[in-house]
Write an enzyme that holds these catalytic residues in place. Sequence first.
Site, mmCIF file in Angstrom:
data_model
loop_
_atom_site.group_PDB
_atom_site.id
_atom_site.type_symbol
_atom_site.label_atom_id
_atom_site.label_comp_id
_atom_site.label_asym_id
_atom_site.label_seq_id
_atom_site.Cartn_x
_atom_site.Cartn_y
_atom_site.Cartn_z
ATOM 1 N N CYS A 142 0.830 -1.214 0.000
ATOM 2 C CA CYS A 142 0.000 0.000 0.000
ATOM 3 C C CYS A 142 0.868 1.268 0.000
ATOM 4 O O CYS A 142 1.597 1.505 -0.950
ATOM 5 C CB CYS A 142 -0.986 -0.026 1.164
ATOM 6 S SG CYS A 142 -2.373 1.128 0.902
ATOM 7 N N HIS A 235 -4.441 -4.686 -0.179
ATOM 8 C CA HIS A 235 -4.269 -5.280 1.140
ATOM 9 C C HIS A 235 -4.744 -6.730 1.142
ATOM 10 O O HIS A 235 -5.752 -7.073 1.776
ATOM 11 C CB HIS A 235 -5.045 -4.479 2.187
ATOM 12 C CG HIS A 235 -4.399 -3.196 2.569
ATOM 13 N ND1 HIS A 235 -3.283 -3.127 3.372
ATOM 14 C CD2 HIS A 235 -4.709 -1.918 2.241
ATOM 15 C CE1 HIS A 235 -2.940 -1.857 3.540
ATOM 16 N NE2 HIS A 235 -3.785 -1.105 2.864
ATOM 17 N N GLU A 237 -3.609 -8.962 2.771
ATOM 18 C CA GLU A 237 -3.468 -9.502 4.127
ATOM 19 C C GLU A 237 -4.662 -9.195 5.026
ATOM 20 O O GLU A 237 -4.764 -9.746 6.131
ATOM 21 C CB GLU A 237 -2.198 -8.943 4.777
ATOM 22 C CG GLU A 237 -2.287 -7.540 5.350
ATOM 23 C CD GLU A 237 -2.207 -6.419 4.315
ATOM 24 O OE1 GLU A 237 -2.228 -5.240 4.714
ATOM 25 O OE2 GLU A 237 -2.125 -6.742 3.099
#
Length: 305
Positions: A142, A235, A237
């Site tokens: 990011c 993202h 994750e």
Amino acid sequence: MPVKIPSSLPAVEILKAENIFVMDDLRASSQDIRPLRLLILNLMPLKIVTETDLLRLISNTPLQIELDLMNVSGHISRNTPVEHIDTFYKDFSEIRTHNYDGMIITGAPVEKLDFEEVDYWNELVEIFDWARTHVTSTLYICWAALAGLYHFYGIPKYALTQKLFGVFTHDKYDEKNPIFRGFDDRFQVPHSRYSEVRRSDIERNGDLSILSESPEAGVYLVMARGGREFFITGHSEYSALTLDIEYRRDLAKGLDIAVPRNYYPDDDPHKRPVVNWRGHANLFFTNWLNYFVYQQTPYNLNEIR
């Protein structure tokens, strides 16, 4: 991948409850192998949440990982207990003589600032430069991806008129790249950001390859130096409720924030989100660790150049 982490780290009990395998120091020391050494530079304000999200994805595969957590010394976190940082985090001065097989640098909530206005920018670029000669492969996530592309390759970031917020469909462009092994033709990734990089700027730099893009979210994955650097604007994750937490936090602050797109069933924030990105998130991190870290790193870490 069993991850060797301190048993008192808050993420441990959360992951055990999710049936994610973690390994304490005693058991790890009984295995006669060299673990992969992984460094996470965590720039996010809610550090425990980010630790847990990342550990969830680097666990449960056959290799052993030895993890270090790092923060920047030029910034004081207001959202994580100082006792947690003092106990589990290291400063750059403590690790700068070490080498690592892999490194992850997280995003940070500073997108609306010019890079040079960020109070820890000078220390961060020193860490970026250090990683090139002390880490086999580094994953920039990011804001860190935007910062890395700017620092190394002069790629500018552009402010968006409104926050890019939600879960979006992505295409992959290089079928033979090992980072996509096992991927479907299209896959989902959460995004949460106020700025972007543009394809036209990246294409002018022959050292960069765009590997994935979204019709709605734009450039997603950029590779450099044969996989020693990956820049990921989304993202993968994120856990099931991370976007929900961010949405409700922004509402509580009185911000003009839209409902995250393609996230809640029927776009109804009262309904629990249905996760459709977890499988590819696990594949992405597993492929990165296997093909660009484990299979590329020297056995003797001092040979990293």
